[in-house]
Motif scaffolding. Structure first.
Motif, mmCIF file in Angstrom:
data_model
loop_
_atom_site.group_PDB
_atom_site.id
_atom_site.type_symbol
_atom_site.label_atom_id
_atom_site.label_comp_id
_atom_site.label_asym_id
_atom_site.label_seq_id
_atom_site.Cartn_x
_atom_site.Cartn_y
_atom_site.Cartn_z
ATOM 1 N N ARG A 35 61.009 -19.720 107.867
ATOM 2 C CA ARG A 35 60.863 -19.066 106.486
ATOM 3 C C ARG A 35 59.659 -19.164 104.619
ATOM 4 N N VAL A 36 58.740 -18.535 105.102
ATOM 5 C CA VAL A 36 57.815 -18.958 103.997
ATOM 6 C C VAL A 36 58.042 -18.095 102.904
ATOM 7 N N VAL A 79 59.085 -15.738 109.322
ATOM 8 C CA VAL A 79 59.475 -14.455 107.623
ATOM 9 C C VAL A 79 58.211 -15.319 107.500
ATOM 10 N N LEU A 80 57.632 -14.393 106.354
ATOM 11 C CA LEU A 80 56.381 -14.766 105.454
ATOM 12 C C LEU A 80 57.082 -13.565 103.969
ATOM 13 N N ILE A 81 57.380 -14.113 102.712
ATOM 14 C CA ILE A 81 57.511 -14.095 102.455
ATOM 15 C C ILE A 81 56.482 -13.626 100.502
ATOM 16 N N LYS A 103 67.151 -19.780 98.187
ATOM 17 C CA LYS A 103 68.560 -19.086 98.546
ATOM 18 C C LYS A 103 67.260 -19.293 100.319
ATOM 19 N N VAL A 104 66.718 -18.807 100.568
ATOM 20 C CA VAL A 104 66.018 -18.104 101.830
ATOM 21 C C VAL A 104 65.169 -18.763 102.150
ATOM 22 N N GLU A 128 69.271 -11.400 101.578
ATOM 23 C CA GLU A 128 69.636 -12.943 101.909
ATOM 24 C C GLU A 128 69.574 -13.239 102.952
ATOM 25 N N GLN A 129 71.311 -13.595 103.062
ATOM 26 C CA GLN A 129 72.349 -13.750 103.705
ATOM 27 C C GLN A 129 71.283 -13.500 105.192
ATOM 28 N N TYR A 130 71.215 -12.239 105.964
ATOM 29 C CA TYR A 130 70.638 -11.899 106.358
ATOM 30 C C TYR A 130 69.076 -11.690 106.968
ATOM 31 N N LEU A 131 68.268 -12.517 106.555
ATOM 32 C CA LEU A 131 66.877 -13.199 106.423
ATOM 33 C C LEU A 131 67.353 -14.328 106.895
#
Length: 645
Positions: free
Chosen positions: A31-32, A215-217, A227-228, A205-208
């Motif tokens: 998760r980036v 995931v790239l955000i 958090k993520v 946040e909980q879902y990701l």
């Protein structure tokens, strides 16, 4: 396992290089978080990785059979579609199988009505379609769809709304809901937290955090990133730097990297100067021996791989809010305030019984879910809207300055310099350009059309006007929404130093942890006050929720004032209820196991050679298996519900 990698990606527009030699590898499940100033090239990177744009140089690789989903800052919904139609379009494969199931089932029924046995091919096709339907999630997609829509603040009453009727924030939330329901292997998210309230942010946040894909955000939400994400990519000065850990870990690593780079550069510069001094001294002596040594040192010095000086952040915004005069100690007071919207049917009640009293110098942050009327309340304070109930009382010498989240107070047909000149006639162009330069509008930037500016650039221009207003009371509606992290930090510093009053609507939790002296939560039934910052607000909310849960389920701790005998009875009742719940869970688990065994038995029965040619038997088994699968889904739903109690 590497699912995405890039090698020396470069993107240029003519001679303007946006991204240069970006190389990285992303593993499955990473998760980036991608950060950097507005205009640094973050969205450009996502556009290249999504395949929408081509790089000027370099290449990137996506693992075979991986699907990519891309949430852009602008969606591609059809304006004439409804909310539910836009979401339902995701399930075209499921609907295709449903249509085929109906056709095959109807064909089998027609055969039976005619008194003949259906062909084996039809029976096999029916069984194959049932398996495909289950694999695609056909039995659960409707509940999953409504669950995600609800989490994105879309209730059943919103399903038939036209896309054209939705606000920009609602369209962003709908696009995010659609993408999450598609469940691609690689999620590319560009500013997904804009327009989300705090409850929706927590859910996301909980879902990701539990998302099985990669995931790239791109995000400027520091709290969200903490958090993520487990990695940070920073796009800075055209280059990409990779860091392990959350945003807070990145900030510390970057500080250490900068210090190390500067130290190495300074050490090398000292050594170069020392060598140059030695060469000069040797040459001044002008002896053959020393001249040869000096020439040798010159050659060695020329071969040194010289380090570049780390770039300094000279382009940082510089400003502070100034008030032309102080307000009285009492700034604004609300008494039993209420607002109902009568401009459409059915009438929409926003809030009532709102009371507060704000004093000079306070920094008040207003929280609340989307749609509760926070922006409406701010406009009522400004006098733009009238309350339906109650009244607002302003103190003496209160001068408001307003930041609207939609930046509707800017004029798209003017250029940047004209926008400022239009509001402040007493300043000449040189003075205005100097002020704009402090907000990073330099050179020809001042002639850019306001309508062509990005959200971050419009935010900076609005801040210029707000700073120049000299207001003693700032009304700020989601001021950090379009700011990059550096701009947020500068803005927060200016706000902390401001001696006047600030009333702020914000969902930026990092901001909420730094700025407010008080938090006011707006609800449909009134205003709830929390005397502290965001962590205290969370602590108090958790205590209130626990107290409410105890009241709902009586326990010893909720039985104050009862006799010992009554307390024991309550405790026994609670324990009995817990035993009943556990027994029900165990019963459901046994039922689930039994149903799964029966389904497996039927599947094995259908594969037996003697049944493969018995069309009636196969149809009967297929019908029974469909019934058992429905019972299994129902049992799982009950089991999940009991787990949450």
């Amino acid at each position: 396992m590497i699912v995405l990698s890039a090698n020396k990606l470069t993107k240029a527009y003519g001679t303007d290089v946006v991204l240069e030699d970006a190389s990285f590898a992303v593993n499955a499940g990473d998760r980036v978080g991608i950060i950097g100033r507005n205009g640094a090239g973050k969205t450009t990177l996502l556009n290249i990785l999504s395949g929408e744009w081509e790089s000027t140089e370099g290449e990137f690789f996506v693992s075979q059979d991986s699907t990519i989903g891309y949430l852009k800052q602008r969606d591609n919904f059809f304006r004439s579609d409804t909310v539910i139609k836009a979401i339902d379009a995701i399930y075209k494969d499921i609907h295709r199988v449903e249509d085929e199931l109906d056709k095959v089932t109807q064909a089998i029924e027609e055969c039976r009505e005619k008194g003949s046995e259906p062909e084996a091919e039809l029976i096999f096709r029916l069984d194959s379609l049932h398996n495909e339907y289950e694999r695609l999630g056909g039995y659960t997609y409707k509940s999953e769809m409504t669950g995600v829509l609800t989490s994105m603040a879309f209730g059943p009453e919103d399903y038939e709304k036209k896309i054209a009727e939705l606000s920009g924030g609602e369209r962003t939330r709908l696009a995010l809901a659609a993408l999450l329901l598609e469940k691609p292997d690689i999620l590319l998210l560009d500013e997904p937290t804009n327009h989300l309230d705090i409850d929706t942010l927590k859910w996301l946040e909980q879902y990701l955090a539990a998302y099985k894909g990669t995931v790239l955000i791109v995000s400027h939400d520091r709290y969200f990133l903490d958090k993520v994400v487990n990695r940070i990519f920073e796009v800075e000065h055209k280059h990409l730097y990779s860091y392990k850990g959350s945003y807070s870990a990145y900030a510390e690593q970057k500080r250490i990297r900068r210090e190390s780079e500067l130290k190495a550069y300074n050490n090398q510069q000292r050594e170069i100067r020392r060598q140059e001094d030695m060469i000069r001294i040797m040459m001044e002596h002008n002896t053959e021996h020393l001249v040869k040594r000096a020439q040798s040192r010159v050659k060695r010095l020329a071969m040194i791989d010289r380090l570049e000086k780390p770039e300094e952040d000279n382009a940082r915004m510089k400003f502070r809010f100034k008030q032309d005069f102080k307000s009285g100690n009492d700034v604004v007071m609300a008494e039993d305030l209420g607002k109902t919207l009568y401009d459409r049917l059915p009438y929409r009640h926003l809030f009532s019984h709102v009371n507060f009293d704000i004093k000079r110098g306070e920094k008040i942050c207003i929280l609340g879910p989307n749609g509760v009327g926070k922006t409406t309340l701010l406009r009522m304070l400004l006098g733009e809207l009238k309350p339906t109930e109650g009244r607002i009382k302003l103190g003496t010498n209160v001068a408001f300055g307003y930041y609207d989240q939609g930046q509707q107070m800017l004029h798209d047909d003017l250029n940047v310099l004209e926008e400022l000149r239009d509001s402040y006639h007493l300043y000449n162009d040189t003075e205005l350009r100097s002020l704009l330069g402090r907000f990073l509008f330099r050179g020809e930037d001042v002639f850019l059309n306001v309508g062509s500016l990005s959200g971050g650039e419009k935010a900076r221009l609005t801040l210029v006007k707000l700073m120049m207003s000299g207001a003693n009371t700032l009304i700020l509606d989601e001021p950090t929404n379009h700011m990059d992290i550096e701009s947020k930090e500068v803005f927060e510093e200016a706000l902390q130093e401001f001696e006047g009053t600030a009333i702020i609507v914000s969902h930026d939790r990092y901001f909420l942890q730094k700025i407010p002296t008080r938090i006011l939560e707006l609800t449909p039934d009134g205003m709830v006050e929390y005397l502290g910052k965001y962590d205290y607000y969370l602590e108090r909310k958790a205590m209130e929720e626990n107290a409410a849960a105890r009241e709902k389920t009586p326990s010893v701790s909720a039985s104050e004032g009862l006799t010992i005998k009554e307390e024991r009875a309550l405790k026994k009742a609670a324990e009995a209820e817990e035993r009943r719940r556990k027994r029900e869970i165990e019963g459901l688990e046994a039922e689930i196991e039994n149903l799964e065994e029966k389904i497996a038995e039927i599947e094995a029965e259908m594969q037996k050679p003697e049944n493969l040619s018995d069309f009636s038997k196969l149809a009967e088994l297929s019908k029974e298996m469909t019934k058992l699968r429905e019972e299994l889904d129902s049992a799982y739903a009950k089991w999940e519900g009991l787990q949450e109690l």
